[in-house]
Motif scaffolding. Structure first.
Motif, short mmCIF file in Angstrom:
data_model
loop_
_atom_site.label_atom_id
_atom_site.label_comp_id
_atom_site.label_asym_id
_atom_site.label_seq_id
_atom_site.Cartn_x
_atom_site.Cartn_y
_atom_site.Cartn_z
N GLU A 1 0.83 -1.21 0.00
CA GLU A 1 0.00 0.00 0.00
C GLU A 1 0.87 1.26 0.00
OE1 GLU A 1 -3.23 2.11 2.97
OE2 GLU A 1 -3.05 -0.07 3.01
N MET A 2 1.94 1.24 0.81
CA MET A 2 2.85 2.40 0.86
C MET A 2 3.51 2.62 -0.49
SD MET A 2 4.76 2.32 4.59
CE MET A 2 6.24 2.90 3.84
N GLN A 3 3.91 1.54 -1.13
CA GLN A 3 4.53 1.69 -2.45
C GLN A 3 3.56 2.31 -3.44
OE1 GLN A 3 7.69 1.35 -3.24
NE2 GLN A 3 7.25 1.99 -5.33
N GLY A 4 2.29 1.86 -3.37
CA GLY A 4 1.27 2.45 -4.24
C GLY A 4 1.09 3.93 -3.95
N GLN A 5 1.10 4.30 -2.68
CA GLN A 5 0.95 5.70 -2.31
C GLN A 5 2.16 6.52 -2.77
OE1 GLN A 5 0.14 5.61 1.89
NE2 GLN A 5 -2.03 5.07 1.60
N ARG A 6 3.35 5.93 -2.66
CA ARG A 6 4.55 6.63 -3.14
C ARG A 6 4.44 6.91 -4.64
NH1 ARG A 6 7.97 2.61 -0.33
NH2 ARG A 6 8.30 3.44 1.75
N GLU A 7 3.98 5.89 -5.36
CA GLU A 7 3.83 6.05 -6.80
C GLU A 7 2.80 7.13 -7.11
OE1 GLU A 7 3.02 2.09 -8.19
OE2 GLU A 7 5.07 1.41 -7.80
N GLN A 8 1.71 7.15 -6.34
CA GLN A 8 0.69 8.20 -6.54
C GLN A 8 1.28 9.58 -6.27
OE1 GLN A 8 -2.51 7.07 -3.90
NE2 GLN A 8 -3.74 6.27 -5.60
N ILE A 9 2.07 9.68 -5.20
CA ILE A 9 2.70 10.96 -4.84
C ILE A 9 3.64 11.40 -5.96
CG2 ILE A 9 4.36 12.05 -3.27
CD1 ILE A 9 3.01 10.42 -1.00
N GLU A 10 4.44 10.45 -6.45
CA GLU A 10 5.36 10.78 -7.55
C GLU A 10 4.58 11.25 -8.77
OE1 GLU A 10 7.73 7.29 -8.19
OE2 GLU A 10 8.82 7.54 -6.30
N GLY A 11 3.48 10.56 -9.05
CA GLY A 11 2.65 10.97 -10.19
C GLY A 11 2.07 12.36 -9.98
N LEU A 12 1.59 12.65 -8.78
CA LEU A 12 1.04 13.96 -8.48
C LEU A 12 2.11 15.05 -8.56
CD1 LEU A 12 -1.35 13.06 -5.53
CD2 LEU A 12 -2.02 13.78 -7.84
N GLU A 13 3.31 14.71 -8.08
CA GLU A 13 4.40 15.70 -8.16
C GLU A 13 4.76 16.00 -9.61
OE1 GLU A 13 7.46 14.01 -5.68
OE2 GLU A 13 6.64 14.94 -3.87
#
Length: 101
Positions: free
Chosen positions: A73-85
Motif C-alpha cells: 500500500e505504501m509503495q502504491g501511495q509513493r507512486e501516486q505521490i510521484e505521479g502527483l508531483e
C-alpha cells in the motif's frame, strides 16, 4: 548347638536385610510415584508451551502478512505521490509557459 546358633543368627540377619530391602523398595516406589507426577506436570507444561509457540507463530505470520500488505500500500501511495508531483511540475511549467506568451 553352635550350628543352630549360627543358623538362627543367619536367619535373623537375612530377615533384617529383607526388611531393609522392603523399606528401600517402598521408598523407591514412592520416589517413582513422585517422578511420575513430575513427568506428567512437565508434559502438560510442554504441551502448553507448544500451544503458545504455535499461537505466536500464527500471530507472527499474520503480522508479516499485514506488514507486506502495508508495504504494498505504501509503495502504491509513493507512486501516486510521484505521479502527483510530476503533474504539479507539468502544471507549473504550463502556467509559466502560458504567462510567458
Amino acid at each position: 548347638e553352635d550350628q543352630l546358633s549360627i543358623a538362627i543368627k543367619s536367619i535373623a540377619s537375612l530377615e533384617a536385610q529383607r526388611e531393609g530391602l522392603q523399606r528401600d523398595r517402598e521408598g523407591l516406589e514412592k520416589e517413582k510415584c513422585g517422578l511420575d507426577v513430575a513427568k506428567a506436570c512437565l508434559e502438560m507444561e510442554k504441551n502448553e508451551l507448544v500451544q503458545r509457540f504455535e499461537a505466536q507463530e500464527e500471530a507472527l505470520a499474520e503480522t508479516k502478512g499485514r506488514l507486506l500488505g502495508l508495504e504494498t500500500e505504501m509503495q502504491g501511495q509513493r507512486e501516486q505521490i510521484e505521479g502527483l508531483e510530476k503533474e504539479k511540475e507539468e502544471l507549473k511549467t504550463r502556467m509559466r509557459d502560458g504567462k510567458a506568451k
